[in-house]
Design a protein around this motif. Structure first.
Motif, short mmCIF file in Angstrom:
data_model
loop_
_atom_site.label_atom_id
_atom_site.label_comp_id
_atom_site.label_asym_id
_atom_site.label_seq_id
_atom_site.Cartn_x
_atom_site.Cartn_y
_atom_site.Cartn_z
N ARG A 15 0.72 -1.21 0.09
CA ARG A 15 0.06 -0.05 0.06
C ARG A 15 0.82 1.28 0.01
N GLU A 19 0.92 4.15 -3.21
CA GLU A 19 0.72 5.33 -2.56
C GLU A 19 1.51 6.34 -3.21
N TRP A 20 2.81 5.83 -3.16
CA TRP A 20 3.93 6.73 -3.27
C TRP A 20 4.76 6.36 -4.67
N GLY A 362 -1.15 2.89 4.51
CA GLY A 362 -0.42 3.50 3.17
C GLY A 362 0.19 4.84 3.29
N SER A 364 -1.31 7.71 3.44
CA SER A 364 -1.79 8.44 2.31
C SER A 364 -1.50 10.07 2.22
#
Length: 570
Positions: A15, A19-20, A362, A364
């Motif tokens: 995750r 995300e990145w 994650g 975010s």
């Protein structure tokens, strides 16, 4: 190890990587006896669709400093070097600023010698050292921690000089061998490209990265410098971590004797590297740098850590002797963010909790912590996700009447400019980014009162028209205010672009990215004769010198010996 911990850790890695936009990740968790869990995901080469494998080498960057320190400490134990020996006694050819007798092996190992962070103009370590011209500003040696790659170049040259052999040979024999690092290499050349996962970086080198921006292969930088030239597999780095868990003993022999290991982990600078505090993790009491390794005081005891950033690679090592566990992470994401540290600490949270998944695993960039629940952030602590304070919300007005509004939106925030709205996304520093085309060139920064964007300042609407800040201001007649602003670039891959902007009567340096570039906007403090200190802290040694002015603008600037020319792009 429980199956739930393994599954939860794998989910966290996947995750965060998604995300990145991390191309590939190799993670290993080890105890004192061996690897207990490992996970590899993503690609070794995005363009060719080649999956990352366990046997791919990835560059570990500055984690190599711990190996350099181990060789230096071996030479100290053998009586050929002394911790309080001036570096000039070992390398009498170094330039005058480095001949200060207070610049010793101890201050170099603890990053307290007061030297600049890096000299990126030349690839050879001897050339970087021979051309060193620092010393005009900064703190007295031994007074404070200031991370310096130059200091570790000196240490590697010193160890090689007294041993009569190049440092890479010593690292291979005295560290890799007894540690059991079977596939690691101590220098990186083009001949190793077939074994290396391809490094990656954003296509746009001079703009803030945003989700969805394309990634490209980074250039392969050949290096043998003792500040960071090792490439390894996750299994290799885990073997190195076991040396730290066992107090100096490797899988195949002793790397450091007990006394030397105690010196490495117990001789501490006044402070140390920043610690990224992720969801589910307790903040350490302090972070202080030892002899080539960072030491964090946790509730269980002292943990050891080090990060590594290279052009196209980011890595992290976290060893907790009290828990008997270490986590190592290698990625082929560009080393200008602490993404590997975020993964390592999040995986450690999972294993420490027996498989419990931390909130928002994650991390975010569109989710923000609430101010009332965020940790108190002390020195060298960076909480992610951060909290955006209530003062950052509302309408802010620039000098030309341009309005910027920041407002809550779900668990995040959005920004409105010229009637268009888009989510506001946090980054790994104090900067925030958005997809609004009008805000593409720079990131937004909240300073506690208002927002800034490149040259523009946006105070709160209720305070618009107030007196501008005089902090770090130049005289309005100073020619630098007109000549210095602009976009500058160099061919160094470590810090390729920077912009100088004028905010009122102040000059500010902004670098969108770069492994050696500052992650935050930096004020330029005039020192006289066209020289500026980079940053508000009077103890930092980094400086910038303005070059000649042609047609009203500086045609080049010099940053600690690395020259940048004005770019034709804005």
């Amino acid at each position: 190890m429980s199956g739930s911990a393994a599954a939860a850790a794998a989910a966290v890695v996947e995750r965060i990587a998604a995300e990145w936009a991390v191309p590939g990740v190799a993670v290993a968790v080890t105890d004192r006896d061996g690897v207990v869990w490992r996970h590899v995901t993503g690609h070794a080469d995005l363009a060719r669709g080649i999956p990352l494998r366990h046997d791919h080498l990835l560059e570990i960057g500055s984690i190599s400093k711990a190996a350099t320190a181990m060789v230096v400490l071996q030479e100290v134990a053998a009586g050929r070097l002394g911790l309080d020996q001036p570096i000039g006694d070992v390398l009498p050819w170094v330039p005058a600023p480095l001949l200060d007798p207070a610049i010793t092996l101890r201050t170099l190992l603890t990053h307290t010698a007061g030297l600049v962070g890096s000299v990126d103009a030349l690839p050879d370590e001897r050339a970087q050292v021979a051309g060193y011209a620092g010393g005009a500003t900064g703190s007295a040696p031994g007074a404070r921690f200031h991370y310096s790659n130059v200091g570790f170049l000196l240490l590697g040259l010193a160890a090689g000089a007294v041993a009569g052999r190049p440092l890479p040979d010593l690292v291979r024999e005295r560290v890799f061998g007894p540690a059991g690092m079977r596939d690691a290499i101590p220098v990186i050349t083009a001949a190793d490209a077939g074994r290396l996962a391809v490094g990656h970086q954003p296509l746009a080198e001079d703009l803030p990265w945003r989700p969805g921006d394309p990634l490209v292969a980074s250039p392969l930088v050949e290096t043998s410098g003792s500040d960071g030239s090792i490439a390894a597999t996750a299994a290799d780095l885990a073997a190195f971590a076991r040396v730290l868990l066992r107090g100096g003993r490797g899988d195949a022999g002793v790397v450091l004797a007990p006394g030397s290991f105690e010196a490495m982990t117990g001789t501490l600078a006044p402070s140390g590297e920043d610690v990224l505090v992720v969801p589910g993790q307790s903040a350490p009491e302090w972070s202080r740098y030892g002899l080539g390794i960072n030491v964090e005081q946790s509730r269980r005891g002292r943990a050891l850590s080090h990060g590594g950033g290279m052009v196209g690679y980011a890595s992290f090592l976290l060893a907790d002797p009290a828990a008997g566990r270490a986590v190592v992470v290698l990625t082929n994401a560009d080393g200008d963010s602490p993404i590997a540290e975020a993964i390592a600490r999040s995986v450690d949270v999972v294993f420490a909790g027996g498989g419990a998944v931390p909130d928002d695993p994650g991390l975010s960039g569109s989710r923000w912590a609430r101010p009332e629940t965020s940790l108190a952030v002390g020195d060298h602590l960076s909480v992610r996700p951060p909290a955006l304070p209530p003062e950052a919300h509302g309408v802010f007005v620039g000098a030309d009447g341009r309005r910027l509004e920041v407002r809550a939106a779900g668990e995040g925030h959005e920004v409105v400019v010229d009637g268009s709205a888009a989510p506001l996304r946090w980054t790994w520093s104090d900067r925030c980014v958005t997809t609004l085309p009008a805000l593409r060139r720079f990131a937004l920064v909240f300073d506690g009162t208002g927002w800034s964007w490149g040259p523009e300042e946006f105070p709160p609407e209720r305070a618009a028209g107030g007196a501008p800040s005089r902090a770090h201001a130049l005289e309005p007649s100073d020619p630098a205010l007109a000549a210095a602003p602009g976009h500058y670039r160099s061919y160094t891959p470590w810090f390729p672009h920077l912009r100088i902007v004028r905010r009122g009567s102040r000059l500010v340096l902004i670098a969108a990215r770069g492994v050696e570039a500052p992650a935050d906007d930096q004020p330029l403090i005039p020192l006289g004769d066209g020289v500026f200190r980079i940053g508000a802290d009077p103890a930092v040694p980094e400086t910038l010198r303005l070059g000649p002015v042609v047609d009203g603008g500086c045609v080049w600037i010099d940053r600690d010996g690395c020259r940048y020319s004005r770019s034709f792009t804005p």
